[in-house]
Scaffold this motif. Structure first.
Motif, PDB file in Angstrom:
ATOM      1  N   LEU A 171      14.183  15.128  24.684  1.00  0.00           N
ATOM      2  CA  LEU A 171      13.187  14.511  23.917  1.00  0.00           C
ATOM      3  C   LEU A 171      13.738  14.357  22.543  1.00  0.00           C
ATOM      4  O   LEU A 171      14.559  14.912  22.139  1.00  0.00           O
ATOM      5  N   GLN A 172      13.038  13.347  22.023  1.00  0.00           N
ATOM      6  CA  GLN A 172      13.758  12.919  20.402  1.00  0.00           C
ATOM      7  C   GLN A 172      12.315  12.755  19.655  1.00  0.00           C
ATOM      8  O   GLN A 172      11.567  12.092  20.247  1.00  0.00           O
ATOM      9  N   LEU A 173      12.260  13.472  18.697  1.00  0.00           N
ATOM     10  CA  LEU A 173      11.411  13.366  17.530  1.00  0.00           C
ATOM     11  C   LEU A 173      11.926  12.533  16.623  1.00  0.00           C
ATOM     12  O   LEU A 173      12.543  12.816  15.696  1.00  0.00           O
ATOM     13  N   ILE A 174      11.353  11.291  16.249  1.00  0.00           N
ATOM     14  CA  ILE A 174      11.942  10.240  15.356  1.00  0.00           C
ATOM     15  C   ILE A 174      10.938  10.307  14.085  1.00  0.00           C
ATOM     16  O   ILE A 174       9.582  10.063  14.089  1.00  0.00           O
ATOM     17  N   ALA A 175      11.521  10.641  13.187  1.00  0.00           N
ATOM     18  CA  ALA A 175      10.920  10.961  11.555  1.00  0.00           C
ATOM     19  C   ALA A 175      11.293   9.841  10.594  1.00  0.00           C
ATOM     20  O   ALA A 175      12.495   9.436  10.619  1.00  0.00           O
ATOM     21  N   ARG A 176      10.273   9.314  10.099  1.00  0.00           N
ATOM     22  CA  ARG A 176      10.616   8.351   8.991  1.00  0.00           C
ATOM     23  C   ARG A 176      11.148   8.831   7.639  1.00  0.00           C
ATOM     24  O   ARG A 176      11.415   8.163   6.677  1.00  0.00           O
ATOM     25  N   SER A 177      10.808  10.214   7.513  1.00  0.00           N
ATOM     26  CA  SER A 177      11.153  11.128   6.252  1.00  0.00           C
ATOM     27  C   SER A 177      11.546  12.427   6.619  1.00  0.00           C
ATOM     28  O   SER A 177      11.648  12.851   7.792  1.00  0.00           O
ATOM     29  N   ASP A 178      11.943  13.022   5.729  1.00  0.00           N
ATOM     30  CA  ASP A 178      12.247  14.485   5.876  1.00  0.00           C
ATOM     31  C   ASP A 178      11.287  15.535   6.192  1.00  0.00           C
ATOM     32  O   ASP A 178      10.973  16.254   5.562  1.00  0.00           O
ATOM     33  N   HIS A 179      10.612  15.384   7.467  1.00  0.00           N
ATOM     34  CA  HIS A 179       9.532  16.033   7.935  1.00  0.00           C
ATOM     35  C   HIS A 179      10.181  16.673   9.062  1.00  0.00           C
ATOM     36  O   HIS A 179      10.965  16.242   9.661  1.00  0.00           O
ATOM     37  N   PRO A 180       9.311  17.520   9.892  1.00  0.00           N
ATOM     38  CA  PRO A 180       8.216  18.284   9.425  1.00  0.00           C
ATOM     39  C   PRO A 180       8.791  19.623   8.316  1.00  0.00           C
ATOM     40  O   PRO A 180       9.947  19.628   8.014  1.00  0.00           O
ATOM     41  N   HIS A 181       7.847  20.594   8.367  1.00  0.00           N
ATOM     42  CA  HIS A 181       8.006  21.897   7.459  1.00  0.00           C
ATOM     43  C   HIS A 181       9.124  22.806   8.298  1.00  0.00           C
ATOM     44  O   HIS A 181       9.526  22.277   9.335  1.00  0.00           O
ATOM     45  N   PRO A 182      10.280  23.304   7.349  1.00  0.00           N
ATOM     46  CA  PRO A 182      11.264  23.930   7.926  1.00  0.00           C
ATOM     47  C   PRO A 182      10.920  25.007   9.168  1.00  0.00           C
ATOM     48  O   PRO A 182      11.613  24.939  10.041  1.00  0.00           O
ATOM     49  N   ASN A 183       9.598  25.641   8.996  1.00  0.00           N
ATOM     50  CA  ASN A 183       9.419  26.465  10.254  1.00  0.00           C
ATOM     51  C   ASN A 183       9.084  25.774  11.719  1.00  0.00           C
ATOM     52  O   ASN A 183       9.456  25.891  12.594  1.00  0.00           O
TER      53      ASN A 183
END
Length: 717
Positions: A171-183
């Protein structure tokens, strides 16, 4: 017309409004109320991630809008909304006429933002869930990665749910910015979900798009005031700005003075103010203002290293968790919300006298025994002893056996949607001609309307006529006239006024060469059935809230499918196999066994020298019907129909007219009893039944364009 409140969309706000009116009918606005939604159920968004993860079943997260509307005395129209004409006050629908309204309330949810990406959009939810089912076969490590576009809360929660659904698949989560929250990033790492950051990442291949939502574009096209996300702007009373006859709530709307992001929390809390203002507006009273809270607590579900459920709590910028107690809290909140819709069965299951509610549709037919007695007393015994599906009005002057056939049929409204009920009635009446191999050419209708406001009657009549036309015109037939009546009893108190509509239809055929007879069975014949049985018990059990929504949807999908094309194709097969079609009928109120008895004729007839062999395991049942019969549900006409069980009983040296082969079903078991009940279950828009020679049967069973099913044979008695 006046007094018609139209609820567009089955979102959380509208579902709770209906629940209020079901529980407190005195609060319900007077007049006609209609709910329009693309499905008969609405998915509770708070439990959808758990559904994706496999922690909940579809039944646990679906609100049954059909039952809820029924309990609230509201018409349910299942249709796709395509547009809105504010000037004419018309809601435009796909594949059926627009609906006129006096007041409109919008709760149509949101859809995923349009994108050039190839991934499946997460909203609407139903297509996304169907798409995930197609991906379930590709759950191994060897498969290519499944991508989730968007690292907002929705994307993260979906990604974590998919890890529980597919423990091995990349599985890959593709983010357009530095997200999500560190937790949440740590949770993704623990779940072995790759987080890819960048705006130029390839998003080819299978995946879900969770990159934000917007309101349906038809709201803006209609000229309603909207914000940048297409959400309809309202004042604090939930009235649309500049359009006092329109209200809006849920994800498709926003209060201009108190903007909030779309959330199920605010949709739920808006239900009370919306209901009170709809009620006040219908009475000309002042509206109440509502100011939603500034922030809402959000609970986000996931799983720990061992796959055990856990959750986070989000309040503004604060994120707490993960912790299993937060999951239990979330689960308790979600289940409590769904329990609010588990009302005690249908409020229409009992009449004022305490008796079970009588069934509608063809199950409202007079039982066979009093019908035959009355016909005999009137000197018309032949109509009961040798009934035909249609009468021949004219003979072909050339003597080739062609003629015009006529039949008549009708019933009290089966469903609350008058358009759909008109269509069902026309298809049901047409089947009498189809059973003779005839093409419907024209029809006339007698429509009895309930006593109600003139505007309500006008709307019910126009919708019913439109439904009749829809079913007739696709066959090349025309509605050429009819008559209207007003009922002299009071309007129905057990639901919407639309349930007080009764339609009777006379149908006439085009000149028909050699109509198929009802009788004429021959030894060696194969019995073929065109579709599944079970409409009687499904609709009977639905009045007690016992029928699953998807099972009723399956039944209606079959019932609204015209069989005229099957008859046209059967005529072509008959020409290539002359003399092979010996008898035909349609299965309606008396059930399969009752109409088989009509095909055999009275005991003294030649056909009764044959014995019919029925294969119990081959008799098709609609989804859910057999389980309901096993549980003891049945139509109100079924007890009278059970007299046809006598065909299964031999008398000494004389074998039974119909032998039922149980196969692996134990004699006397609940499955055996359910099968016997299925044989006498009354059908609305039921199947055609043929008795044909072996060569024609083989050709029909091989035909990929039809779905005939062999259920038995005829042999010498």
């Amino acid at each position: 017309m006046s007094g018609h409140l139209l609820l567009a969309g089955g979102g959380h706000s509208h579902a709770l409004v209906l629940r209020r009116w079901a529980m407190q009918p005195q609060q319900r606005p007077r007049g006609l109320i209609t709910l329009v939604n693309r499905h008969s159920t609405a998915l509770y968004s708070g439990m959808v991630p758990g559904l994706i993860a496999g922690r909940y079943s579809r039944d646990e997260v679906a609100i049954d809008l059909r039952q809820l509307a029924d309990q609230a005395g509201v018409i349910l129209v299942v249709a796709e909304i395509t547009g809105l004409d504010l000037r004419r006050r018309r809601l435009q629908l796909a594949d059926r006429p627009a609906l006129a309204f006096d007041q409109l309330s919008l709760d149509v949810g949101a859809i995923s933002r349009e994108s050039n990406e190839s991934q499946q959009a997460i909203k609407p939810l139903e297509p996304a869930l169907a798409y995930l089912q197609t991906q379930d076969a590709k759950r191994s490590k060897k498969e290519g990665p499944f991508r989730i576009l968007g690292a907002g809360l929705a994307g993260v929660e979906v990604a974590l749910a998919l890890r529980q659904r597919w423990p091995q698949r990349p599985l890959q989560l593709i983010a357009r910015s530095d997200h999500p929250h560190p937790n949440l990033r740590r949770a993704l790492e623990v779940a072995q979900i790759d987080r890819l950051v960048g705006s130029n990442l390839s998003s080819d291949g299978p995946g879900l798009r969770c990159t934000g939502s917007r309101a349906p574009s038809w709201l803006e096209r209609a000229g309603l005031p909207v914000d940048a996300q297409g959400r309809v702007q309202t004042d604090s009373s939930l009235q649309v700005i500049g359009h006092p006859f329109v209200f809006a709530s849920g994800d498709c709307a926003v209060i201009r003075s108190s903007p909030r992001p779309p959330s199920g929390v605010w949709a739920v809390r808006a239900a009370g103010p919306l209901a009170r203002n709809l009620e006040a507006s219908s009475q000309g009273k002042p509206l109440q203002r509502w100011r939603p809270q500034r922030r809402a607590l959000q609970l986000l579900g996931g799983a720990d290293r061992n796959g055990q459920p856990t959750a986070w709590a989000l309040w503004g910028r604060w994120l707490v968790g993960p912790h299993p107690l937060l999951w239990r809290w979330k689960q308790r909140i979600d289940r409590r919300f769904m329990e609010r819709f588990q009302l005690q069965g249908s409020m229409r299951t009992r009449s004022e006298g305490g008796d079970a509610m009588l069934c509608r549709g063809c199950a409202a037919k007079l039982p066979a025994a009093p019908l035959e007695t009355a016909l005999s007393a009137a000197g018309l015994a032949h109509l009961g002893s040798a009934p035909e599906d249609a009468a021949q009005l004219t003979a072909d002057p050339a003597g080739e056996g062609s003629g015009i056939l006529q039949s008549v049929d009708g019933f009290p409204a089966l469903v609350s949607d008058p358009w759909l009920n008109g269509r069902l009635t026309a298809l049901h009446a047409s089947s009498d001609l189809w059973a003779c191999g005839a093409t419907v050419q024209s029809a006339q209708a007698v429509i009895t309307l309930p006593r109600a406001d003139a505007g309500v009657q006008q709307w019910l009549l126009s919708q019913t006529l439109a439904g009749l036309r829809a079913a007739l015109e696709e066959q090349g037939a025309a509605l050429i006239g009819g008559h209207t009546l007003e009922a002299r009893d009071s309007a129905p108190t057990d639901g919407s006024p639309s349930l007080g509509v009764q339609v009777v239809l006379t149908v006439n055929s085009a000149p028909t060469p050699r109509p198929w007879p009802k009788r004429g069975l021959q030894a060696g014949d194969v019995l073929l059935l065109s579709r599944a049985l079970g409409t009687g018990v499904l609709f009977a059990a639905s009045m007690a809230g016992a029928t699953r929504p998807e099972d009723l949807d399956s039944a209606l999908a079959q019932m609204t499918n015209s069989q005229h094309t099957m008859v046209e194709r059967l005529r072509r097969f008959e020409r290539s196999h002359p003399g092979e079609l010996h008898a035909a009928t349609d299965i309606t109120g008396f059930g399969l066994l009752g109409h088989l008895g009509e095909m055999l004729g009275p005991p003294s007839s030649d056909d009764h020298r044959l014995q019919l062999q029925l294969d119990g395991a081959a008799i098709p049942a609609l989804p859910g019907a057999f389980a309901l019969l096993e549980a003891g549900h049945s139509s109100s006409l079924a007890p009278a129909n059970r007299r046809a069980w006598s065909l299964l009983d031999g008398t000494g040296a004389q074998p039974a007219a119909v032998a039922l082969n149980l196969g692996a079903i134990p004699t006397g078991s609940s499955k055996h009893r359910a099968l016997l009940e299925l044989l006498v279950d009354p059908q609305t828009c039921g199947p055609l039944l043929l008795a044909v020679g072996p060569a024609l049967a083989e050709a029909l069973l091989r035909d990929p364009q039809t779905d005939w099913q062999q259920i038995g044979t005829a042999s010498p008695g």
